[in-house]
Design a protein around this motif. Structure first.
Motif, short mmCIF file in Angstrom:
data_model
loop_
_atom_site.label_atom_id
_atom_site.label_comp_id
_atom_site.label_asym_id
_atom_site.label_seq_id
_atom_site.Cartn_x
_atom_site.Cartn_y
_atom_site.Cartn_z
N VAL A 32 4.85 6.27 50.07
CA VAL A 32 5.44 5.44 49.06
C VAL A 32 5.63 3.90 49.51
O VAL A 32 5.69 3.04 48.69
N GLY A 33 5.87 3.55 50.84
CA GLY A 33 5.87 2.49 51.36
C GLY A 33 4.84 1.48 51.30
O GLY A 33 3.52 1.96 50.90
N ASP A 34 4.89 0.33 51.64
CA ASP A 34 3.83 -0.63 51.74
C ASP A 34 2.66 -0.25 52.80
O ASP A 34 3.46 0.09 53.88
N SER A 35 1.38 -0.25 52.34
CA SER A 35 0.69 0.29 53.71
C SER A 35 0.09 -0.89 54.51
O SER A 35 0.30 -2.23 53.89
N SER A 40 -4.82 3.30 59.06
CA SER A 40 -5.27 3.94 58.09
C SER A 40 -4.47 4.85 57.54
O SER A 40 -3.20 4.84 58.06
N ALA A 41 -4.33 5.38 56.33
CA ALA A 41 -3.41 6.10 55.48
C ALA A 41 -2.98 7.42 56.54
O ALA A 41 -1.87 7.71 56.88
N GLY A 42 -4.11 8.15 57.01
CA GLY A 42 -3.71 9.26 57.90
C GLY A 42 -3.23 9.03 59.17
O GLY A 42 -2.08 9.60 59.54
N SER A 43 -3.19 7.68 59.79
CA SER A 43 -2.61 7.27 60.81
C SER A 43 -1.15 6.97 60.71
O SER A 43 0.06 7.16 61.44
N GLN A 44 -0.68 6.59 59.53
CA GLN A 44 0.75 6.14 59.03
C GLN A 44 1.43 7.41 58.84
O GLN A 44 2.50 7.56 59.32
N ILE A 45 0.61 8.32 58.28
CA ILE A 45 1.34 9.89 57.93
C ILE A 45 1.57 10.34 59.18
O ILE A 45 2.79 10.74 59.19
N ALA A 46 0.75 10.25 60.17
CA ALA A 46 1.02 10.92 61.42
C ALA A 46 2.09 10.30 62.39
O ALA A 46 2.97 10.98 62.83
N PHE A 47 2.30 9.02 61.96
CA PHE A 47 3.10 8.19 63.00
C PHE A 47 4.55 8.41 62.26
O PHE A 47 5.64 8.98 63.03
#
Length: 71
Positions: A32-35, A40-47
């Motif tokens: 939902v937040g700013d990317s 990558s999106a996967g790295s952000q989800i994992a973090f």
């Protein structure tokens, strides 16, 4: 008649549930937040998932301890 055994919370169930809920919350926050352009999106989800999953596990463990001490 035997007395009923004392009811205590199952700590592992509390901790795993808290970790799963925290991971899902982290995944939602990252989507939902700013990317960030660097990750990558996967790295952000994992973090965020791992970070909030750990916090959720700690909070759920604390709730289980408080419930057990109350009895």
């Amino acid at each position: 008649m035997r007395p009923a055994p004392p009811r205590t919370p199952h700590f592992l169930r509390f901790i795993v549930t808290g970790a799963v809920v925290g991971f899902l919350a982290g995944a939602i926050v990252s989507l939902v937040g700013d990317s960030a352009t660097d990750y990558s999106a996967g790295s952000q989800i994992a973090f965020f998932g791992v970070m909030l999953g750990g916090i959720g596990a700690l909070l759920a463990g604390l709730v289980a301890v408080l419930l057990e001490r109350r009895r």
